[in-house]
Scaffold this motif. Structure first.
Motif, PDB file in Angstrom:
ATOM      1  N   ILE A  88       0.826  -1.213   0.000  1.00  0.00           N
ATOM      2  CA  ILE A  88       0.000   0.000   0.000  1.00  0.00           C
ATOM      3  C   ILE A  88       0.858   1.260   0.000  1.00  0.00           C
ATOM      4  O   ILE A  88       0.479   2.270  -0.574  1.00  0.00           O
ATOM      5  CB  ILE A  88      -0.956  -0.027   1.213  1.00  0.00           C
ATOM      6  CG1 ILE A  88      -1.934  -1.191   1.064  1.00  0.00           C
ATOM      7  CG2 ILE A  88      -1.708   1.275   1.342  1.00  0.00           C
ATOM      8  CD1 ILE A  88      -2.858  -1.364   2.232  1.00  0.00           C
ATOM      9  N   PRO A  90       3.189   4.470   1.972  1.00  0.00           N
ATOM     10  CA  PRO A  90       3.017   5.321   3.150  1.00  0.00           C
ATOM     11  C   PRO A  90       1.530   5.609   3.389  1.00  0.00           C
ATOM     12  O   PRO A  90       0.812   6.012   2.486  1.00  0.00           O
ATOM     13  CB  PRO A  90       3.768   6.603   2.783  1.00  0.00           C
ATOM     14  CG  PRO A  90       4.660   6.226   1.671  1.00  0.00           C
ATOM     15  CD  PRO A  90       3.980   5.118   0.930  1.00  0.00           C
ATOM     16  N   THR A  91       1.087   5.365   4.583  1.00  0.00           N
ATOM     17  CA  THR A  91      -0.327   5.445   4.917  1.00  0.00           C
ATOM     18  C   THR A  91      -0.481   6.040   6.308  1.00  0.00           C
ATOM     19  O   THR A  91       0.373   5.846   7.163  1.00  0.00           O
ATOM     20  CB  THR A  91      -0.944   4.023   4.905  1.00  0.00           C
ATOM     21  OG1 THR A  91      -0.637   3.402   3.686  1.00  0.00           O
ATOM     22  CG2 THR A  91      -2.442   4.058   5.095  1.00  0.00           C
ATOM     23  N   SER A  92      -1.557   6.739   6.522  1.00  0.00           N
ATOM     24  CA  SER A  92      -1.870   7.230   7.858  1.00  0.00           C
ATOM     25  C   SER A  92      -2.083   6.033   8.790  1.00  0.00           C
ATOM     26  O   SER A  92      -2.931   5.175   8.530  1.00  0.00           O
ATOM     27  CB  SER A  92      -3.122   8.096   7.794  1.00  0.00           C
ATOM     28  OG  SER A  92      -3.797   8.066   9.026  1.00  0.00           O
ATOM     29  N   ASN A  95      -5.750   5.759  10.161  1.00  0.00           N
ATOM     30  CA  ASN A  95      -6.703   5.220   9.180  1.00  0.00           C
ATOM     31  C   ASN A  95      -6.497   3.726   8.978  1.00  0.00           C
ATOM     32  O   ASN A  95      -7.444   2.947   8.946  1.00  0.00           O
ATOM     33  CB  ASN A  95      -6.517   5.910   7.827  1.00  0.00           C
ATOM     34  CG  ASN A  95      -7.163   7.270   7.801  1.00  0.00           C
ATOM     35  OD1 ASN A  95      -7.847   7.638   8.741  1.00  0.00           O
ATOM     36  ND2 ASN A  95      -6.934   8.009   6.744  1.00  0.00           N
ATOM     37  N   PHE A 107     -15.976  -8.754   9.944  1.00  0.00           N
ATOM     38  CA  PHE A 107     -15.842  -9.995   9.185  1.00  0.00           C
ATOM     39  C   PHE A 107     -16.012 -11.204  10.106  1.00  0.00           C
ATOM     40  O   PHE A 107     -16.669 -12.183   9.751  1.00  0.00           O
ATOM     41  CB  PHE A 107     -14.471 -10.049   8.493  1.00  0.00           C
ATOM     42  CG  PHE A 107     -14.262 -11.298   7.683  1.00  0.00           C
ATOM     43  CD1 PHE A 107     -14.797 -11.404   6.410  1.00  0.00           C
ATOM     44  CD2 PHE A 107     -13.577 -12.382   8.207  1.00  0.00           C
ATOM     45  CE1 PHE A 107     -14.639 -12.555   5.672  1.00  0.00           C
ATOM     46  CE2 PHE A 107     -13.415 -13.539   7.475  1.00  0.00           C
ATOM     47  CZ  PHE A 107     -13.945 -13.634   6.207  1.00  0.00           C
ATOM     48  N   ALA A 111     -18.463 -14.168   9.643  1.00  0.00           N
ATOM     49  CA  ALA A 111     -17.903 -15.490   9.395  1.00  0.00           C
ATOM     50  C   ALA A 111     -18.386 -16.476  10.452  1.00  0.00           C
ATOM     51  O   ALA A 111     -18.680 -17.640  10.149  1.00  0.00           O
ATOM     52  CB  ALA A 111     -16.372 -15.413   9.404  1.00  0.00           C
ATOM     53  N   ILE A 114     -21.893 -17.606   9.552  1.00  0.00           N
ATOM     54  CA  ILE A 114     -21.901 -18.553   8.431  1.00  0.00           C
ATOM     55  C   ILE A 114     -21.381 -19.915   8.872  1.00  0.00           C
ATOM     56  O   ILE A 114     -21.935 -20.961   8.542  1.00  0.00           O
ATOM     57  CB  ILE A 114     -21.032 -17.996   7.265  1.00  0.00           C
ATOM     58  CG1 ILE A 114     -21.535 -16.631   6.810  1.00  0.00           C
ATOM     59  CG2 ILE A 114     -21.000 -18.987   6.105  1.00  0.00           C
ATOM     60  CD1 ILE A 114     -22.841 -16.651   6.105  1.00  0.00           C
TER      61      ILE A 114
ATOM     62  N   ASN B 210      -0.319   9.971   1.237  1.00  0.00           N
ATOM     63  CA  ASN B 210      -1.719   9.662   0.971  1.00  0.00           C
ATOM     64  C   ASN B 210      -2.321   9.045   2.229  1.00  0.00           C
ATOM     65  O   ASN B 210      -2.011   7.901   2.543  1.00  0.00           O
ATOM     66  CB  ASN B 210      -1.837   8.681  -0.190  1.00  0.00           C
ATOM     67  CG  ASN B 210      -1.252   9.253  -1.454  1.00  0.00           C
ATOM     68  OD1 ASN B 210      -1.742  10.234  -1.983  1.00  0.00           O
ATOM     69  ND2 ASN B 210      -0.160   8.654  -1.926  1.00  0.00           N
ATOM     70  N   PRO B 211      -3.158   9.775   2.974  1.00  0.00           N
ATOM     71  CA  PRO B 211      -3.669   9.235   4.235  1.00  0.00           C
ATOM     72  C   PRO B 211      -4.439   7.936   4.036  1.00  0.00           C
ATOM     73  O   PRO B 211      -4.507   7.114   4.929  1.00  0.00           O
ATOM     74  CB  PRO B 211      -4.597  10.343   4.744  1.00  0.00           C
ATOM     75  CG  PRO B 211      -4.243  11.552   3.965  1.00  0.00           C
ATOM     76  CD  PRO B 211      -3.692  11.091   2.665  1.00  0.00           C
ATOM     77  N   GLY B 212      -4.998   7.747   2.856  1.00  0.00           N
ATOM     78  CA  GLY B 212      -5.777   6.535   2.618  1.00  0.00           C
ATOM     79  C   GLY B 212      -4.950   5.368   2.121  1.00  0.00           C
ATOM     80  O   GLY B 212      -5.504   4.330   1.776  1.00  0.00           O
ATOM     81  N   GLY B 213      -3.621   5.523   2.042  1.00  0.00           N
ATOM     82  CA  GLY B 213      -2.814   4.416   1.552  1.00  0.00           C
ATOM     83  C   GLY B 213      -2.694   4.440   0.046  1.00  0.00           C
ATOM     84  O   GLY B 213      -2.254   5.441  -0.529  1.00  0.00           O
ATOM     85  N   LEU B 214      -3.101   3.362  -0.609  1.00  0.00           N
ATOM     86  CA  LEU B 214      -2.966   3.216  -2.064  1.00  0.00           C
ATOM     87  C   LEU B 214      -3.553   4.441  -2.791  1.00  0.00           C
ATOM     88  O   LEU B 214      -4.746   4.702  -2.719  1.00  0.00           O
ATOM     89  CB  LEU B 214      -3.735   1.965  -2.484  1.00  0.00           C
ATOM     90  CG  LEU B 214      -3.097   1.013  -3.484  1.00  0.00           C
ATOM     91  CD1 LEU B 214      -1.687   0.660  -3.046  1.00  0.00           C
ATOM     92  CD2 LEU B 214      -3.929  -0.241  -3.595  1.00  0.00           C
ATOM     93  N   TRP B 242     -18.121 -18.966  -0.968  1.00  0.00           N
ATOM     94  CA  TRP B 242     -17.783 -19.693   0.262  1.00  0.00           C
ATOM     95  C   TRP B 242     -19.052 -19.993   1.064  1.00  0.00           C
ATOM     96  O   TRP B 242     -19.224 -21.093   1.604  1.00  0.00           O
ATOM     97  CB  TRP B 242     -16.794 -18.865   1.072  1.00  0.00           C
ATOM     98  CG  TRP B 242     -16.564 -19.405   2.451  1.00  0.00           C
ATOM     99  CD1 TRP B 242     -16.045 -20.618   2.778  1.00  0.00           C
ATOM    100  CD2 TRP B 242     -16.874 -18.756   3.685  1.00  0.00           C
ATOM    101  NE1 TRP B 242     -15.996 -20.763   4.129  1.00  0.00           N
ATOM    102  CE2 TRP B 242     -16.507 -19.637   4.733  1.00  0.00           C
ATOM    103  CE3 TRP B 242     -17.414 -17.509   4.023  1.00  0.00           C
ATOM    104  CZ2 TRP B 242     -16.666 -19.314   6.064  1.00  0.00           C
ATOM    105  CZ3 TRP B 242     -17.573 -17.183   5.348  1.00  0.00           C
ATOM    106  CH2 TRP B 242     -17.202 -18.076   6.372  1.00  0.00           C
TER     107      TRP B 242
END
Lengths: 352, 248
Positions: A88, A90-92, A95, A107, A111, A114, B210-214, B242
């Protein structure tokens, strides 16, 4: 039907001439046509069932813990911390971990549900009969009889005056709505037909509000402009209605390159002024190609030829880009000759 | 042509009033030797299309009056010499040294007054207004070059290039000369200070995390939508399969 063999258990193949009718009036489905039920490990081994019970509970426990972790992350991870996540980039950090935690939590609850349904809930195929919608002839006859009795007893057919006034009252009901529709707002009036541009109104650059002389704009130049009175008007009105109608662009080309204009002498020494609002649905349009003189709208690719009276050469716009006639004032600054000669922006109902 | 000349002279005049160096000053400072070296290089590499006296031809515009800044931009970014005629001149590895580019620029500048190559002093970004630069960028540049300078498509095969790797000097020269389909943003419509504000914004925003990553190319809904449709919907389908799988 030749390739379907009679199973030979006394039930004919569906679709054949005689069908035995079940208790609810639908054909029975032969038992042999249902898939064979194989018991799962959890059906026969109580220890396997216990294990699955623990697995499902563990998933649900994660569903309990992740909101707490989310809360702690929200409090303790600094908002401006940046981490480098593989793939990904550099990311905050805030977040990333908040999203990850919430994703894992939601999830796991799903899961778990299910997993529970697949391993522990009964998985035997059940046949639910389809019932006919039609009532019995007896019920239908009774219903008709009740309706006729009601009509007779109410005297709907006998008392003509009551019948007619009731119909009249029902017909008049929509009239309540008419005055309410009026309250939806004042009619737009002439608002869409006029802008701030008027004779002698100076053309100033957008954002910096500088007045322009002809010499400031080179051949191939493009300037996004507004009327000089726009900032004052916005302060006075407290809204941006005029800012939505009056933006223009100035472009300059060699006078010989101008094939056609919307009016005689609407340019000033090759400087042309066109509305910045697309005639399709009103996007700001300033993608100007200085060599081809094409103005492209980024929303739906409407393309206008500014050297040919703003003609539409591509895209969904139905009308040419409106041109603003310009000249210079006594101090040499570019000004409008008048308002636009037609409403700017997208078509509207009363435009004609 | 007369009008173009008048406009450029006017621009240059205003320019010299505001700054110490100007088109005229640069062209007069350039030594005769440099100009003759530039002319030699021009005859070898450029004259086929632009004509022996840079007067232009059916295939190429005249270079008289385009100024040193245009040469420095076009040759310095590898757009010129052209690999093949087309809608856009593509950027390629630069084949001339900076000395050769300067000589070519000096020769072209000697043909007629035009915008000069901005000096390091003119490109000093201290004291620039980032916020004002952002406003000016969104008003004048973002429509073609995208909100983050990633570039975008124009009509009929033309496109606005990405400006995320352009140097401040190239950005300044591009505004001053209007290469390709780009309009000219002369100093009368965007003052030198406003140009520097815009450059400050472009060079700042390209390094923002980019605070959101990608970032998905910072192209907005096009790549983001594609990502959601392919990866997001793919994950949903995988989970649905599944759910439907029988267990033993």
């Amino acid at each position: 039907m030749t390739d379907v063999e009679d199973p030979g258990d006394g039930h004919p193949v569906p679709g054949s001439q005689v069908e035995p009718v079940g208790a609810h009036g639908t054909p029975d489905i032969p038992e042999s046509r249902l898939p064979v039920h194989h018991p799962r490990r959890t059906d026969i081994d109580p220890r396997a069932a216990r294990r699955v019970e623990r697995q499902v509970s563990l998933l649900f426990v994660i569903g309990i813990l992740t909101p707490i972790a989310f809360w702690l992350e929200y409090v303790y991870i600094p908002r401006d911390k940046v981490i480098n996540v593989p793939v990904i980039g550099p990311t905050s950090a805030s977040n990333f971990f908040l999203g990850l935690t919430m994703g894992i939590g939601l999830f796991c609850v799903g899961a778990g549900a299910i997993h529970w349904a697949k391993k522990l809930m009964p998985d035997v195929e059940e046949v639910a009969d389809r019932h006919p919608f039609r009532g019995t002839d007896e019920d239908r006859a009774t219903a008709v009889q009740l309706f006729e009795e009601g009509t007779e007893n109410s005297g709907f057919l006998r008392y003509k005056m009551i019948r007619r006034t009731l119909i009249g009252a029902l017909a008049a009901t929509p009239l309540f709505a008419l005055p309410l529709l009026k309250d939806l707002g004042p009619m737009p009036g002439n608002f869409l037909r006029y802008t701030l541009w008027k004779k002698g109104e100076r053309i100033v650059t957008d954002v910096s509000y500088q007045p322009l002389r002809a010499v400031d704009i080179p051949i191939g130049g493009l300037v996004s402009c507004v009327p000089a009175s726009l900032p004052a008007e916005q302060d006075a009105s407290g809204n941006q209605n005029e800012a939505a109608k009056s933006p223009v662009i100035l472009v300059r080309m060699r006078p010989a390159e101008i094939k056609k204009q919307q009016g005689a002498n609407w340019d000033y020494e090759g400087i042309l002024c066109y509305s910045k609002i697309c005639t399709h649905v009103g996007c700001p349009t300033a993608l100007y190609e200085q060599k081809t003189h094409q103005l492209l709208c980024p929303c739906h690719q409407s393309t206008f030829d500014l050297s040919d009276a703003g003609r539409v050469i591509f895209g969904p716009a139905a009308r040419a880009m409106p041109q603003l006639p310009i000249t210079v004032d006594s101090e040499g600054y570019l000004v409008a000759q008048s308002d636009f000669h037609q409403p700017v922006g997208p078509s509207f109902w009363e435009r004609g | 042509m007369v009008l173009l000349f008048a406009a450029l002279v006017g621009t240059g005049g205003l320019y010299s009033a505001l700054t110490s160096t100007s088109a005229q000053a640069t062209s007069s400072d350039a030594s005769a030797q440099e100009i003759s070296h530039g002319r030699q290089l021009f005859l070898e590499g450029c004259a086929t299309c632009h004509g022996l006296n840079a007067q232009g031809s059916a295939n190429a515009p005249t270079l008289i009056g385009v100024g040193a800044a245009a040469v420095d931009f076009q040759v310095g970014t590898g757009r010129m010499p052209l690999a093949r005629p087309g809608t856009e001149a593509e950027t390629k590895p630069v084949i001339y040294t900076q000395t050769e580019i300067d000589a070519l620029a000096a020769y072209v500048a000697s043909l007629g007054a035009g915008p000069a190559i901005p000096s390091d002093d003119q490109l000093d970004l201290t004291g620039t207004n980032l916020q004002r630069g952002g406003e000016l960028f969104r008003t004048n540049c973002a429509q073609c070059h995208n909100f983050a300078g990633e570039g975008g498509a124009l009509a009929f095969g033309a496109y606005a290039p990405s400006i995320t790797t352009a140097t401040p000097k190239q950005l300044y020269e591009a505004m001053l000369t209007g290469p390709e389909q780009m309009p000219v943003f002369a100093d009368g419509t965007l003052t030198p200070q406003q140009k520097l504000d815009i450059i400050k914004f472009i060079t700042t925003v390209r390094n923002e995390p980019n605070p959101g990553g990608l970032a998905l190319g910072r192209l907005g809904p096009v790549t983001e939508g594609l990502f959601v449709w392919v990866v997001g919907l793919g994950a949903v389908i995988a989970v649905a399969i599944w759910i439907g799988v029988k267990v033993s």
